[in-house]
Design a protein around this motif. Structure first.
Motif, mmCIF file in Angstrom:
data_model
loop_
_atom_site.group_PDB
_atom_site.id
_atom_site.type_symbol
_atom_site.label_atom_id
_atom_site.label_comp_id
_atom_site.label_asym_id
_atom_site.label_seq_id
_atom_site.Cartn_x
_atom_site.Cartn_y
_atom_site.Cartn_z
ATOM 1 N N LYS A 71 0.813 -1.224 0.000
ATOM 2 C CA LYS A 71 0.000 0.000 0.000
ATOM 3 C C LYS A 71 0.837 1.260 0.000
ATOM 4 C CE LYS A 71 -4.203 -1.960 1.728
ATOM 5 N NZ LYS A 71 -5.101 -2.196 2.803
ATOM 6 N N ASN A 72 2.060 1.192 0.539
ATOM 7 C CA ASN A 72 2.931 2.364 0.567
ATOM 8 C C ASN A 72 3.671 2.576 -0.754
ATOM 9 O OD1 ASN A 72 5.045 0.497 0.515
ATOM 10 N ND2 ASN A 72 5.474 0.687 2.696
ATOM 11 N N GLY A 73 3.393 1.722 -1.749
ATOM 12 C CA GLY A 73 4.007 1.856 -3.072
ATOM 13 C C GLY A 73 5.252 1.014 -3.270
ATOM 14 N N ALA A 74 5.769 0.402 -2.203
ATOM 15 C CA ALA A 74 6.959 -0.449 -2.341
ATOM 16 C C ALA A 74 6.619 -1.672 -3.188
ATOM 17 C CB ALA A 74 7.477 -0.876 -0.979
ATOM 18 N N GLU A 75 7.549 -2.024 -4.071
ATOM 19 C CA GLU A 75 7.406 -3.210 -4.905
ATOM 20 C C GLU A 75 8.458 -4.215 -4.451
ATOM 21 O OE1 GLU A 75 7.745 -1.584 -8.843
ATOM 22 O OE2 GLU A 75 5.804 -0.585 -8.678
ATOM 23 N N ILE A 76 8.001 -5.405 -4.073
ATOM 24 C CA ILE A 76 8.839 -6.416 -3.441
ATOM 25 C C ILE A 76 8.951 -7.631 -4.362
ATOM 26 C CG2 ILE A 76 9.090 -7.863 -1.381
ATOM 27 C CD1 ILE A 76 8.995 -4.819 -0.817
ATOM 28 N N LEU A 77 10.150 -8.189 -4.449
ATOM 29 C CA LEU A 77 10.373 -9.422 -5.209
ATOM 30 C C LEU A 77 11.026 -10.451 -4.299
ATOM 31 C CD1 LEU A 77 10.509 -10.984 -7.987
ATOM 32 C CD2 LEU A 77 12.830 -10.078 -8.175
ATOM 33 N N ILE A 78 10.482 -11.664 -4.316
ATOM 34 C CA ILE A 78 11.083 -12.795 -3.623
ATOM 35 C C ILE A 78 11.444 -13.786 -4.715
ATOM 36 C CG2 ILE A 78 10.735 -14.709 -2.020
ATOM 37 C CD1 ILE A 78 8.770 -11.476 -1.734
ATOM 38 N N HIS A 79 12.741 -14.043 -4.876
ATOM 39 C CA HIS A 79 13.251 -14.931 -5.933
ATOM 40 C C HIS A 79 13.790 -16.190 -5.266
ATOM 41 C CE1 HIS A 79 15.631 -16.489 -9.237
ATOM 42 N NE2 HIS A 79 14.919 -15.701 -10.029
ATOM 43 N N ILE A 80 13.101 -17.313 -5.440
ATOM 44 C CA ILE A 80 13.441 -18.554 -4.743
ATOM 45 C C ILE A 80 14.564 -19.272 -5.483
ATOM 46 C CG2 ILE A 80 12.574 -20.756 -3.884
ATOM 47 C CD1 ILE A 80 9.732 -19.387 -3.979
ATOM 48 N N GLY A 81 15.758 -19.170 -4.936
ATOM 49 C CA GLY A 81 16.900 -19.864 -5.503
ATOM 50 C C GLY A 81 17.588 -19.110 -6.625
ATOM 51 N N ASP A 118 18.925 -31.724 -5.339
ATOM 52 C CA ASP A 118 19.497 -32.876 -6.063
ATOM 53 C C ASP A 118 19.810 -32.524 -7.521
ATOM 54 O OD1 ASP A 118 19.429 -34.437 -3.804
ATOM 55 O OD2 ASP A 118 17.758 -35.710 -4.464
ATOM 56 N N LYS A 119 19.108 -31.557 -8.064
ATOM 57 C CA LYS A 119 19.364 -31.112 -9.437
ATOM 58 C C LYS A 119 20.470 -30.050 -9.489
ATOM 59 C CE LYS A 119 15.002 -32.445 -11.433
ATOM 60 N NZ LYS A 119 15.149 -32.932 -12.788
ATOM 61 N N GLY A 120 21.045 -29.733 -8.317
ATOM 62 C CA GLY A 120 22.205 -28.851 -8.270
ATOM 63 C C GLY A 120 21.914 -27.368 -8.134
ATOM 64 N N PHE A 121 20.685 -27.002 -7.764
ATOM 65 C CA PHE A 121 20.324 -25.592 -7.648
ATOM 66 C C PHE A 121 20.449 -25.099 -6.212
ATOM 67 C CE2 PHE A 121 18.323 -26.938 -11.535
ATOM 68 C CZ PHE A 121 18.538 -25.876 -12.383
ATOM 69 N N SER A 122 20.967 -23.884 -6.079
ATOM 70 C CA SER A 122 21.049 -23.218 -4.790
ATOM 71 C C SER A 122 19.685 -22.652 -4.432
ATOM 72 C CB SER A 122 22.061 -22.075 -4.876
ATOM 73 O OG SER A 122 21.907 -21.207 -3.775
ATOM 74 N N LEU A 123 19.342 -22.691 -3.145
ATOM 75 C CA LEU A 123 18.076 -22.105 -2.700
ATOM 76 C C LEU A 123 18.282 -20.807 -1.928
ATOM 77 C CD1 LEU A 123 16.127 -25.381 -2.023
ATOM 78 C CD2 LEU A 123 15.493 -23.555 -3.617
ATOM 79 N N ILE A 124 19.393 -20.127 -2.216
ATOM 80 C CA ILE A 124 19.582 -18.771 -1.704
ATOM 81 C C ILE A 124 18.467 -17.913 -2.292
ATOM 82 C CG2 ILE A 124 21.041 -16.713 -1.801
ATOM 83 C CD1 ILE A 124 23.460 -18.646 -1.789
ATOM 84 N N THR A 125 17.764 -17.195 -1.419
ATOM 85 C CA THR A 125 16.562 -16.460 -1.820
ATOM 86 C C THR A 125 16.694 -14.966 -1.557
ATOM 87 O OG1 THR A 125 15.201 -18.408 -1.419
ATOM 88 C CG2 THR A 125 14.073 -16.276 -1.389
ATOM 89 N N PRO A 126 16.865 -14.160 -2.612
ATOM 90 C CA PRO A 126 16.858 -12.707 -2.442
ATOM 91 C C PRO A 126 15.452 -12.180 -2.111
ATOM 92 C CG PRO A 126 18.094 -13.327 -4.391
ATOM 93 C CD PRO A 126 17.331 -14.544 -3.938
ATOM 94 N N LEU A 127 15.408 -11.215 -1.210
ATOM 95 C CA LEU A 127 14.214 -10.434 -0.878
ATOM 96 C C LEU A 127 14.570 -8.999 -1.227
ATOM 97 C CD1 LEU A 127 11.539 -9.647 0.565
ATOM 98 C CD2 LEU A 127 12.809 -9.746 2.718
ATOM 99 N N LEU A 128 13.930 -8.470 -2.264
ATOM 100 C CA LEU A 128 14.318 -7.168 -2.801
ATOM 101 C C LEU A 128 13.177 -6.171 -2.800
ATOM 102 C CD1 LEU A 128 16.062 -8.442 -6.053
ATOM 103 C CD2 LEU A 128 17.143 -7.971 -3.855
ATOM 104 N N ILE A 129 13.529 -4.907 -2.604
ATOM 105 C CA ILE A 129 12.631 -3.809 -2.931
ATOM 106 C C ILE A 129 13.078 -3.375 -4.321
ATOM 107 C CG2 ILE A 129 11.829 -1.484 -2.360
ATOM 108 C CD1 ILE A 129 12.450 -2.129 0.588
ATOM 109 N N THR A 130 12.248 -3.680 -5.329
ATOM 110 C CA THR A 130 12.680 -3.466 -6.717
ATOM 111 C C THR A 130 12.612 -2.007 -7.136
ATOM 112 O OG1 THR A 130 10.477 -4.033 -7.546
ATOM 113 C CG2 THR A 130 12.115 -5.814 -7.439
ATOM 114 N N ASN A 131 11.767 -1.229 -6.498
ATOM 115 C CA ASN A 131 11.732 0.208 -6.782
ATOM 116 C C ASN A 131 12.447 0.946 -5.651
ATOM 117 O OD1 ASN A 131 9.669 -0.295 -4.905
ATOM 118 N ND2 ASN A 131 8.320 1.281 -5.725
ATOM 119 N N SER A 132 13.679 0.526 -5.396
ATOM 120 C CA SER A 132 14.443 1.051 -4.258
ATOM 121 C C SER A 132 14.719 2.549 -4.368
ATOM 122 C CB SER A 132 15.740 0.266 -4.061
ATOM 123 O OG SER A 132 16.472 0.197 -5.248
#
Length: 159
Positions: A71-81, A118-132
């Motif tokens: 509601k405050n206009g922030a745009e958030i992205l959660i990228h799984i892996g 098992d397929k070799g992917f990292s699950l490091i997950t960025p949490l970003l404010i895309t309109n920073s």
């Protein structure tokens, strides 16, 4: 005068795990903040939740990422892996519906951790404010281990 006391907003951990600095993410799009500013979590959990109240504006077809508008206009992205888009949705289960309003802590995506790792992917997950550029201040409020939907990880103010 009334703008002197801008409200603080907060984001909660979208997944359980350990907080990481974005600069340590093994993908330049995130480590060089090309997609926005925030943190990453070296995830240990299997369920990814909304980090704040807002609208689930994008739920990627492959379920590897989701975006919210607050509601405050922030745009958030959660990228799984990292590079998990290459799985084309395998190992990801959608728990929410794009376009709906959700509360902080609402489950959005569940993963099959073993299959993805098992397929070799990292699950490091960025949490970003895309309109920073619309954010005046941003502070990481927690270090170490966090629990999804319970621990506040970022405080910020909008311009």
């Amino acid at each position: 005068m009334f703008g002197l006391f801008k409200k603080d907003y907060e984001l909660f951990a979208p997944v359980s795990g350990a907080i990481m600095d974005l600069s340590l993410v093994p993908d330049a799009v995130f480590s060089e903040k090309m997609a926005g500013d925030g943190i990453a979590i070296n995830s240990t959990g299997d369920t990814f939740v909304a980090p704040a109240d807002g609208n689930l504006t994008v739920l990627f077809k492959t379920n590897h990422a989701f975006a919210m508008t607050l509601k405050n206009g922030a745009e958030i992205l959660i990228h799984i892996g990292i590079d998990t888009v290459e799985l084309n949705g395998e190992g990801f289960e959608r728990l929410a519906t794009e376009g709906t309003d959700v509360k902080a802590g609402t489950p959005i995506i569940k993963i099959n951790r073993k299959l993805i790792e098992d397929k070799g992917f990292s699950l490091i997950t960025p949490l970003l404010i895309t309109n920073s550029d619309s954010v005046k201040e941003m502070t990481v409020t927690k270090q170490g281990l966090v629990e999804a939907g319970k621990d506040k990880v970022i405080n910020y103010k909008v311009k």
